[in-house]
Design an enzyme around this catalytic site. Structure first.
Site, short mmCIF file in Angstrom:
data_model
loop_
_atom_site.label_atom_id
_atom_site.label_comp_id
_atom_site.label_asym_id
_atom_site.label_seq_id
_atom_site.Cartn_x
_atom_site.Cartn_y
_atom_site.Cartn_z
N GLY A 248 -4.97 6.01 0.08
CA GLY A 248 -6.32 6.12 0.60
C GLY A 248 -7.30 5.29 -0.19
O GLY A 248 -7.09 4.10 -0.44
N TYR B 133 0.84 -1.20 0.00
CA TYR B 133 0.00 0.00 0.00
C TYR B 133 0.88 1.26 0.00
O TYR B 133 1.83 1.38 0.77
CB TYR B 133 -0.90 0.03 1.23
CG TYR B 133 -1.56 1.39 1.44
CD1 TYR B 133 -2.56 1.83 0.59
CD2 TYR B 133 -1.11 2.24 2.45
CE1 TYR B 133 -3.13 3.07 0.75
CE2 TYR B 133 -1.67 3.50 2.62
CZ TYR B 133 -2.68 3.92 1.76
OH TYR B 133 -3.23 5.16 1.91
#
Length: 516
Positions: free
Chosen positions: A66, A59
């Site tokens: 987000g 990520y």
């Protein structure tokens, strides 16, 4: 900063609020020469490099941020992602944090990254240390953070400065970072894929503000105790209200410490004073119960702040030695939000207490024989002199504003960023509120200090009290206040006097009782 400045070591040991504030005030920093610390930092960055080489999904490294975490980043664009992150977050508004606060923010972010669980390279920690030691403080706007995913927008200014962009302070004014780096032969840092997120996705701004707020509040506990003693002396109050036996049956330790400080300041080796009333009004009699709430909550607030200081609080957490990428929400500033919402409530109560005591001091119905509005004028001049009348009005205005700001910021969570950040802490707003409440309270306390000293002097002038009956700490405080403001006989503008006393309060230069 000067190379001879004291140094605080980051990376091997737990640091305190006082360590962060020492860096803010000018201490240099150094990275610990600790084998376990160095190994942990290198392991994190090397593990990320290995995952990237193996085309692993991480990520914020190989994905968007987000709600965009489902968007895969083409391999040839991964290196550009950190700059994109701090660039599009360059939308902060409002006033700018001063250099002291900026240094505190840098120190707090360095401490978090030095936990070794953020996947950043050693060179990034060195560059952060260089910013501190060379006093290259980013110009950071105050507004734009919701406190989860951390302080993204304000910390983007730190990330950009590390990369040689945006502005730093030079002689108190914004100055291009690129020029400053060139003059000091510092190479801008090209952020590695996880480093933009590691720098920005954390609680460094709110926690730095919390450190500053904590120290100011801790001092006000002691100062308000001493000023209560002056109020009791000026109004011929009853010292039995602060008796140790009385407080032994309600054993809150902070409250009892406050009562003992006031009691000691009232006795000065003399017999207890019964005063003119069996029971003084609540703002004097119950002062330990008001001030004591803050005194008793400070240890818990310290624990919250220092645990946050000494935490890895970005996302994902990188355990390089165990080879884990751990996705979570450590950027959430809930503990700091609660600490600052709580602190501002307690501090505003100090403003209210000091304002009520000031109201008693100036009112002939309650001050037990002192002149109206504490005017020092005599004869026919009394008719046209108004002493502290307007100062008391001002104190009520500052108190009202402080009380208005006690609404908890943390209950105003807003869903943001396409409902990915659908529950946020508002910790940075809570911390900014707390600092504003502190400023207003310090203004009220400055007004109270001028009035209380005037009141004691008037009581002495009337022959009802002597300096010998005042404790050394009381006499010291009165002398210190008088270095900034002369006894008020003829009316004069008191704004300059008030500002001088406020500055002395904020520098913690007025004498106070022992530590909480």
């Amino acid at each position: 900063m000067h190379s001879s400045a004291p140094r605080i070591e980051f990376g091997a040991t737990r640091l305190t609020i006082e360590d962060i504030l020492a860096v803010a005030a000018g201490h240099n920093v150094q990275l610990a020469n600790d084998a376990a610390f160095i190994r942990r930092v290198h392991a994190g960055s090397q593990f990320l490099e290995q995952l990237l080489a193996e085309h692993g999904e991480i990520y914020g490294v190989t994905t968007g941020y987000g709600d965009s975490c489902t968007v895969a980043i083409p391999a040839h664009l991964v290196a550009e992602l950190p700059r994109q992150l701090y660039t599009y977050h360059g939308c902060g508004l409002g006033a700018f944090f001063d250099e002291f606060t900026g240094r505190a923010i840098l120190a707090v972010r360095l401490l978090s990254l030095a936990q070794g669980y953020s996947g950043v390279r050693w060179i990034l920690l060195e560059q952060l240390a260089t910013l501190i030691n060379q006093n290259l403080v980013p110009v950071i706007p105050e507004e734009g953070s919701v406190g989860a995913s951390g302080d993204l927008t304000p910390l983007s200014y730190v990330a950009a400065v590390l990369a040689g962009e945006r502005d730093i302070y030079r002689n108190g004014q914004p100055y291009p970072t690129q020029k400053a780096f060139a003059e000091l032969n510092i190479s801008p840092l090209t952020l590695a894929p996880k480093e933009g997120l590691a720098l920005m996705n954390g609680t460094a701004v709110m926690t730095a503000l919390a450190c500053i707020a904590y120290r100011r509040a801790e001092y006000l506990v002691k100062l308000c105790a001493r000023l209560t003693a002056l109020t009791s002396l000026a109004t011929d109050g009853n010292s039995y209200h602060f008796d140790a036996k009385l407080f032994s049956v309600k054993p809150h330790p902070g409250q009892n410490a406050v009562a003992a400080w006031i009691h000691d300041d009232l006795l000065a080796g003399e017999a207890p004073r019964e005063g003119l009333r069996l029971q003084d009004r609540y703002s004097i009699r119950c002062a330990p119960h008001v001030i004591g709430v803050l005194a008793d909550v400070l240890p818990m607030l310290r624990q919250f702040i220092e645990n946050e200081l000494n935490s890895a609080n970005d996302n994902p957490i990188i355990d390089g030695e165990g080879e884990h990428v751990l996705h979570g929400g450590h950027f959430y500033g809930g503990h700091i939000a609660f600490a600052m919402d709580s602190l501002k409530n307690c501090v505003a109560n100090l403003a209210d207490l000091m304002d009520r005591q000031l109201a008693l001091l100036v009112d002939t119905r309650y001050n037990h024989g002192l002149p109206s509005n504490l005017s020092g004028a005599s004869g026919e001049r009394r008719a046209i002199n108004h002493g502290f009348k307007a100062v008391q009005i001002g104190a009520s205005a500052w108190t009202a504003e402080a009380l208005k700001l006690t609404m908890p910021a943390s209950v105003f969570s807003r869903s943001t960023e396409c409902h990915n950040q659908d529950k946020v802490s508002m910790g940075t707003i809570a911390a900014r509120d707390a600092l504003r409440v502190l400023q207003l309270t310090e203004q009220v306390i400055a007004a109270h200090a001028l009035a209380a000293v005037q009141g004691v002097e008037l009581r002495i002038a009337q022959g009802e009290l002597s300096a010998a009956q005042c404790a050394p700490g009381v006499n010291a405080l009165m002398a210190e206040v008088r270095t900034f403001s002369a006894h008020l006989v003829e009316d004069r503008a008191l704004d300059t006097d008030l500002r001088a006393v406020i500055a002395a309060i904020q520098a913690q230069n007025l004498s106070v009782p022992g530590a909480v």
